[in-house]
Write a protein that holds these residues in place. Structure first.
Motif, PDB file in Angstrom:
ATOM      1  N   LEU A 231       0.828  -1.214   0.000  1.00 44.37           N
ATOM      2  CA  LEU A 231       0.000   0.000   0.000  1.00 44.37           C
ATOM      3  C   LEU A 231       0.853   1.251   0.000  1.00 44.37           C
ATOM      4  N   GLU A 232       1.879   1.279   0.857  1.00 43.59           N
ATOM      5  CA  GLU A 232       2.735   2.461   0.930  1.00 43.59           C
ATOM      6  C   GLU A 232       3.456   2.708  -0.393  1.00 43.59           C
ATOM      7  N   LEU A 233       3.980   1.636  -1.010  1.00 42.76           N
ATOM      8  CA  LEU A 233       4.699   1.799  -2.282  1.00 42.76           C
ATOM      9  C   LEU A 233       3.754   2.105  -3.432  1.00 42.76           C
ATOM     10  N   PHE A 234       2.583   1.428  -3.493  1.00 42.17           N
ATOM     11  CA  PHE A 234       1.595   1.740  -4.527  1.00 42.17           C
ATOM     12  C   PHE A 234       1.156   3.193  -4.423  1.00 42.17           C
ATOM     13  N   SER A 235       0.990   3.662  -3.180  1.00 37.80           N
ATOM     14  CA  SER A 235       0.530   5.032  -2.959  1.00 37.80           C
ATOM     15  C   SER A 235       1.586   6.046  -3.398  1.00 37.80           C
ATOM     16  N   ALA A 236       2.850   5.726  -3.156  1.00 38.67           N
ATOM     17  CA  ALA A 236       3.932   6.671  -3.462  1.00 38.67           C
ATOM     18  C   ALA A 236       4.364   6.633  -4.913  1.00 38.67           C
ATOM     19  N   HIS A 237       4.332   5.443  -5.528  1.00 34.56           N
ATOM     20  CA  HIS A 237       4.918   5.300  -6.863  1.00 34.56           C
ATOM     21  C   HIS A 237       3.971   4.748  -7.923  1.00 34.56           C
ATOM     22  N   GLY A 238       2.788   4.291  -7.535  1.00 36.71           N
ATOM     23  CA  GLY A 238       1.889   3.672  -8.499  1.00 36.71           C
ATOM     24  C   GLY A 238       2.089   2.161  -8.545  1.00 36.71           C
ATOM     25  N   VAL A 239       1.099   1.485  -9.138  1.00 31.74           N
ATOM     26  CA  VAL A 239       1.130   0.022  -9.162  1.00 31.74           C
ATOM     27  C   VAL A 239       2.170  -0.506 -10.139  1.00 31.74           C
ATOM     28  N   SER A 240       2.171   0.035 -11.355  1.00 28.17           N
ATOM     29  CA  SER A 240       3.040  -0.531 -12.385  1.00 28.17           C
ATOM     30  C   SER A 240       4.518  -0.299 -12.084  1.00 28.17           C
ATOM     31  N   THR A 241       4.852   0.836 -11.474  1.00 25.47           N
ATOM     32  CA  THR A 241       6.257   1.170 -11.194  1.00 25.47           C
ATOM     33  C   THR A 241       6.814   0.342 -10.041  1.00 25.47           C
ATOM     34  N   THR A 242       5.966  -0.004  -9.104  1.00 26.25           N
ATOM     35  CA  THR A 242       6.406  -0.757  -7.931  1.00 26.25           C
ATOM     36  C   THR A 242       6.706  -2.209  -8.292  1.00 26.25           C
ATOM     37  N   THR A 243       7.815  -2.738  -7.813  1.00 24.50           N
ATOM     38  CA  THR A 243       8.186  -4.130  -8.097  1.00 24.50           C
ATOM     39  C   THR A 243       7.950  -5.005  -6.866  1.00 24.50           C
ATOM     40  N   THR A 244       7.824  -6.289  -7.103  1.00 23.09           N
ATOM     41  CA  THR A 244       7.656  -7.223  -5.983  1.00 23.09           C
ATOM     42  C   THR A 244       8.903  -7.249  -5.107  1.00 23.09           C
ATOM     43  N   ARG A 245      10.078  -7.037  -5.712  1.00 25.36           N
ATOM     44  CA  ARG A 245      11.309  -7.007  -4.910  1.00 25.36           C
ATOM     45  C   ARG A 245      11.282  -5.840  -3.927  1.00 25.36           C
ATOM     46  N   GLN A 246      10.839  -4.659  -4.398  1.00 25.10           N
ATOM     47  CA  GLN A 246      10.759  -3.491  -3.519  1.00 25.10           C
ATOM     48  C   GLN A 246       9.802  -3.749  -2.360  1.00 25.10           C
TER      49      GLN A 246
END
Length: 418
Positions: free
Chosen positions: A26-41
């Motif tokens: 949620l925090e990463l999707f919120s900050a960077h969007g779904v497509s940009t966020t990777t499972t590794r991150q």
């Protein structure tokens, strides 16, 4: 009404691995969007390895589904609004606070909103259904609040509470999309200007029928003084686009244009309320104080859509493998809602404009059917029986039919040699 965008994890108890992954996503999707966020991150932020993420959720879309399904922000917003109805408070302030808090909640996750709006067509069907359920849940709470204050006499409205809630949430979400994606628009001076105009529209427009409209015609709960039926080309294009989207969409569009029903009438239909044989196809409409039958026309503006025993509606019903009594079900097997039909309408009409340069409105399907029935020779008295409206209410439709007949006659005269 102070509602933070706290989806989960308000407890002081240690978070499980699954909760940590959802919170990190949620925090990463919120900050960077779904497509940009990777499972590794996501895995690194949750302090686990990627294998653990895959074991819990399968892939990133599985994790996104969990985020959507386990969030409670808009449920909390809706419940807070409902609590304001007992005892009744300031309706103006309650609606403004709800709209403002909804926008603040969305504002905290702008990249997430942009991703959901821009990339939803790339999501698996179950993710899109989860989004739909979230919107429907928020709508249910708002409708509950509006129904309460209407029943208490604090509001006067000619639209049902569910439809009003759909309009309110649709406008809020629409504004959020515009604000997050079109920074330099000049539609409103600022957000407060939008909020004030939104609430004023509801309290003095959608929720208080103006006295000058009382002589208009009333069909499907919508008062109409101006009739704007759709040209045949647009109607056929809408039906074709609905057909491409599936048997359910095609059946819904067919009933809108073939029977002239309102959205509220369609969602109330039961499977047992249709009658068909070689001579005709009818739907029985039951409303408080009246029962009437309406034909489902196989011919729509000069083009035939099947037969009385084999058309888009019958094909939809024959495709059903369930025993549910409702005539129309959504993808999760629940009775379809007015909001869901309105959303589908946007898909059918995408890229289309009326002669006035506006996107087609769903109410125009009903208007088109009434005008077409009059053009094909039905009397005003018989149309009154089919629509449960009196003759005076149908006068705007009769006037429009006369205008179209005059234009058609003028065209025919021009085609004859002098």
């Amino acid at each position: 009404m102070q509602v933070a965008l706290a989806f989960l994890f308000m407890s002081s108890q240690p978070l499980s691995t699954r909760q940590r992954l959802i919170q990190a996503a949620l925090e990463l999707f919120s900050a960077h969007g779904v497509s940009t966020t990777t499972t590794r991150q996501i895995a690194e932020k949750a302090e686990v390895n990627e294998v653990t993420l895959f074991r819990h959720f399968g892939n990133k879309h599985g994790l996104l589904l969990a985020v959507l399904e386990e969030s409670a922000a808009f449920k909390d917003l809706g419940e807070s609004l409902v609590r304001r109805a007992t005892p009744p408070g300031n309706v103006y302030q309650a609606l403004k606070d709800y709209a403002s808090d909804s926008l603040h909640a969305l504002e905290r996750v702008p990249e997430f909103v942009r991703s959901v709006v821009g990339e939803a067509d790339q999501f698996p069907a179950e993710n899109r259904r989860a989004l739909g359920r979230g919107v429907t849940e928020a709508n249910r709470y708002v409708a509950q609040y509006l129904a309460t204050v209407i029943r208490q006499g604090d509001l006067n409205t000619y639209l049902p509470a569910e439809k009003l809630a759909s309009l309110l949430n649709g406008m809020i979400l629409g504004y959020a999309v515009i604000e997050f994606t079109s920074e330099f628009h000049e539609l409103w001076e600022d957000r407060d200007d939008f909020l004030e105009n939104l609430v004023e529209l509801f309290l003095h427009g959608a929720m208080s029928p103006p006295t000058e409209f009382t002589t208009g015609s009333l069909l499907g709960g919508v008062i109409t003084t101006e009739v704007a039926d759709l040209p045949a080309g647009i109607v056929h294009a809408i039906l074709q686009q609905a057909k491409k989207l599936g048997v359910l969409d095609y059946a819904l569009a067919y009933v809108l244009f073939g029977a002239g029903l309102s959205v509220s009438e369609i969602v109330s239909l039961q499977r047992s309320q249709q009658i068909y044989d070689e001579q005709g196809h009818f739907l029985q409409i039951t409303t408080p104080g009246s029962v009437r039958q309406v034909p489902v026309n196989q011919w729509i503006l000069g083009k035939r859509y099947g037969s009385y025993t084999n058309n888009p509606l019958i094909k939809w019903l024959k495709s059903r493998k369930d025993t549910h009594s409702a005539m129309f079900l959504n993808e999760i097997g629940a009775p379809i809602s007015e909001l869901e039909i309105q959303v589908r309408w946007l898909g059918w009409t995408e890229g289309l404009l009326t002669p006035q340069g506006e996107p087609p409105a769903i109410a125009q399907a009903n208007q088109t059917w009434c005008v077409e029935m009059l053009m094909r020779g039905i009397s005003l008295e018989n149309l009154s029986i089919l629509t449960a409206c009196d003759r005076s209410q149908l006068q705007p439709y009769a006037k429009r039919a006369r205008e179209k007949a005059a234009l058609e006659q003028a065209i025919r005269l021009d085609q004859k040699p002098g």
